[in-house]
Motif scaffolding. Structure first.
Motif, PDB file in Angstrom:
ATOM      1  N   ARG A   3     -25.904 -44.603 -16.307  1.00 38.68           N
ATOM      2  CA  ARG A   3     -25.386 -43.425 -16.983  1.00 38.68           C
ATOM      3  C   ARG A   3     -23.964 -43.195 -16.513  1.00 38.68           C
ATOM      4  O   ARG A   3     -23.714 -43.070 -15.321  1.00 38.68           O
ATOM      5  CB  ARG A   3     -26.274 -42.220 -16.635  1.00 38.68           C
ATOM      6  N   SER A   4     -23.027 -43.175 -17.392  1.00 38.45           N
ATOM      7  CA  SER A   4     -21.630 -42.916 -17.037  1.00 38.45           C
ATOM      8  C   SER A   4     -21.175 -41.657 -17.755  1.00 38.45           C
ATOM      9  O   SER A   4     -21.302 -41.543 -18.965  1.00 38.45           O
ATOM     10  CB  SER A   4     -20.743 -44.099 -17.451  1.00 38.45           C
ATOM     11  N   PRO A  42     -13.182 -43.828 -17.997  1.00 40.88           N
ATOM     12  CA  PRO A  42     -12.084 -43.830 -17.025  1.00 40.88           C
ATOM     13  C   PRO A  42     -12.032 -45.075 -16.149  1.00 40.88           C
ATOM     14  O   PRO A  42     -11.039 -45.304 -15.460  1.00 40.88           O
ATOM     15  CB  PRO A  42     -12.345 -42.571 -16.184  1.00 40.88           C
ATOM     16  N   GLN A  43     -13.105 -45.886 -16.175  1.00 42.58           N
ATOM     17  CA  GLN A  43     -13.101 -47.126 -15.405  1.00 42.58           C
ATOM     18  C   GLN A  43     -12.728 -48.342 -16.253  1.00 42.58           C
ATOM     19  O   GLN A  43     -12.632 -49.451 -15.729  1.00 42.58           O
ATOM     20  CB  GLN A  43     -14.473 -47.359 -14.762  1.00 42.58           C
ATOM     21  N   GLY A 102     -14.511 -39.899 -12.295  1.00 43.56           N
ATOM     22  CA  GLY A 102     -15.689 -40.419 -12.984  1.00 43.56           C
ATOM     23  C   GLY A 102     -16.944 -40.243 -12.157  1.00 43.56           C
ATOM     24  O   GLY A 102     -16.888 -39.981 -10.948  1.00 43.56           O
ATOM     25  N   SER A 103     -18.104 -40.356 -12.802  1.00 39.82           N
ATOM     26  CA  SER A 103     -19.403 -40.221 -12.154  1.00 39.82           C
ATOM     27  C   SER A 103     -20.288 -41.396 -12.551  1.00 39.82           C
ATOM     28  O   SER A 103     -20.123 -41.976 -13.620  1.00 39.82           O
ATOM     29  CB  SER A 103     -20.078 -38.909 -12.560  1.00 39.82           C
ATOM     30  N   GLU A 187      -6.514 -34.926 -19.201  1.00 38.76           N
ATOM     31  CA  GLU A 187      -5.572 -35.249 -18.135  1.00 38.76           C
ATOM     32  C   GLU A 187      -6.268 -36.012 -17.015  1.00 38.76           C
ATOM     33  O   GLU A 187      -5.757 -36.111 -15.900  1.00 38.76           O
ATOM     34  CB  GLU A 187      -4.931 -33.971 -17.593  1.00 38.76           C
ATOM     35  N   ASP A 188      -7.444 -36.582 -17.314  1.00 35.34           N
ATOM     36  CA  ASP A 188      -8.202 -37.354 -16.332  1.00 35.34           C
ATOM     37  C   ASP A 188      -7.608 -38.746 -16.202  1.00 35.34           C
ATOM     38  O   ASP A 188      -7.442 -39.464 -17.194  1.00 35.34           O
ATOM     39  CB  ASP A 188      -9.668 -37.460 -16.752  1.00 35.34           C
ATOM     40  N   LEU A 189      -7.309 -39.138 -14.978  1.00 31.99           N
ATOM     41  CA  LEU A 189      -6.673 -40.425 -14.736  1.00 31.99           C
ATOM     42  C   LEU A 189      -7.646 -41.585 -14.906  1.00 31.99           C
ATOM     43  O   LEU A 189      -8.809 -41.504 -14.520  1.00 31.99           O
ATOM     44  CB  LEU A 189      -6.094 -40.463 -13.319  1.00 31.99           C
ATOM     45  N   VAL A 190      -7.157 -42.670 -15.482  1.00 39.08           N
ATOM     46  CA  VAL A 190      -7.910 -43.924 -15.529  1.00 39.08           C
ATOM     47  C   VAL A 190      -7.865 -44.541 -14.137  1.00 39.08           C
ATOM     48  O   VAL A 190      -6.806 -44.626 -13.519  1.00 39.08           O
ATOM     49  CB  VAL A 190      -7.309 -44.879 -16.573  1.00 39.08           C
TER      50      VAL A 190
END
Length: 287
Positions: A3-4, A42-43, A102-103, A187-190
């Motif tokens: 789960r991402s 994000p990954q 990320g989670s 605005e979440d960074l990769v």
């Protein structure tokens, strides 16, 4: 399966209702720009110019097909980036702006399916262990959050504007130097290193290689399929084989698609000079 938790993805999926989408045989909208769903992860480190990707349920395309025809990098991040520094919010060290990126939580039904030996059966995911710690049950550079889910935090030092917003690259602008790759619409960074796009005159940049398309024929050597309503390519496009049928995956997405005239993939050398980040081990083209 894992789960991402991808920020921004639900917003994308809610834009258009399923009932309003036309069938894949329609050619209207061919050539319209589209943003591949992978870029909301994000990954995700970006596409490779040696490969093609056919997104067959795109909510952005009238045809439902978002074609990535031998493209390098991310559409949303023209110049790419080096991997940003990670941090641990419980012990940030010199990092002054440590933010969640990320989670990650593998699915499970019982404790035996988890490296940690701890399955949250109500939630159906593996708990990672001791909260706030770097943990062997999480990927490298990730930490275990208070909720038992692996978390990745990125240090935004030097990547923010005076008002605190992230300096994100924007494919519609030309002033992307020194800015980060961000999850589209946020605005979440990769978190990954990303190759810069191929040269603008290479036919492998986003404008020439990523857009809405439709399936116009079976793969070379395959018998005609009378049960599939193939599209006719509009003016300025040609019907070209993108995915041969090698007996793997869905045969209904193999074959020929409408691509911009003159944009056929001729090999890695077609990438030309890379716009932005170049790493010889990860990127095709020239620095």
């Amino acid at each position: 399966m894992t789960r991402s938790i991808l920020s921004g993805l639900l917003g994308l999926l809610s834009v258009v209702a399923m009932a309003s989408l036309p069938s894949a045989c329609e050619s209207g909208g061919v050539g319209d720009p589209c943003l591949p769903e992978d870029e909301y992860d994000p990954q995700f480190a970006g596409f490779k110019v040696t490969e093609e990707n056919i997104e067959s349920r795109s909510f952005q395309c009238q045809t439902r097909i978002c074609l990535v025809n031998h493209f390098q990098g991310r559409v949303s991040c023209p110049l790419g980036q080096e991997a940003p520094a990670t941090c641990n919010p419980a012990a940030p060290g010199d990092c002054k702006d440590c933010k969640l990126s990320g989670s990650y939580a593998p699915d499970c039904e019982n404790d035996g399916e988890c490296l940690s030996g701890d399955c949250d059966e109500a939630g159906g995911f593996c708990r990672c262990g001791t909260p706030g710690t770097d943990n062997p049950n999480c990927p490298t550079d990730w930490s275990c959050g208070e909720d038992g889910v692996c978390k990745l935090h990125i240090c935004r030092d030097g990547l923010t504007n005076p008002d605190g917003s992230t300096k994100c690259q924007d494919p519609t602008r030309s002033d992307n130097e020194g800015k980060a790759c961000c999850v589209p619409g946020t605005e979440d960074l990769v978190a990954s290193p990303v190759c810069g796009q191929c040269a603008g005159d290479s036919d492998r940049n986003a404008e020439q290689a990523v857009y809405c398309s439709c399936r116009c024929g079976v793969a070379d050597g395959e018998p005609d399929d009378p049960n599939f309503n193939f599209c006719e390519c509009p003016q300025g496009f040609t019907c070209s084989e993108i995915r041969p049928n090698v007996g793997l995956g869905d045969p209904n997405i193999t074959g020929k698609y409408c691509i911009k005239q003159g944009s056929e993939f001729t090999g890695e050398q077609a990438c030309g000079k890379v716009q932005g980040r170049y790493n010889s081990e990860q990127c095709e083209g020239n620095p």
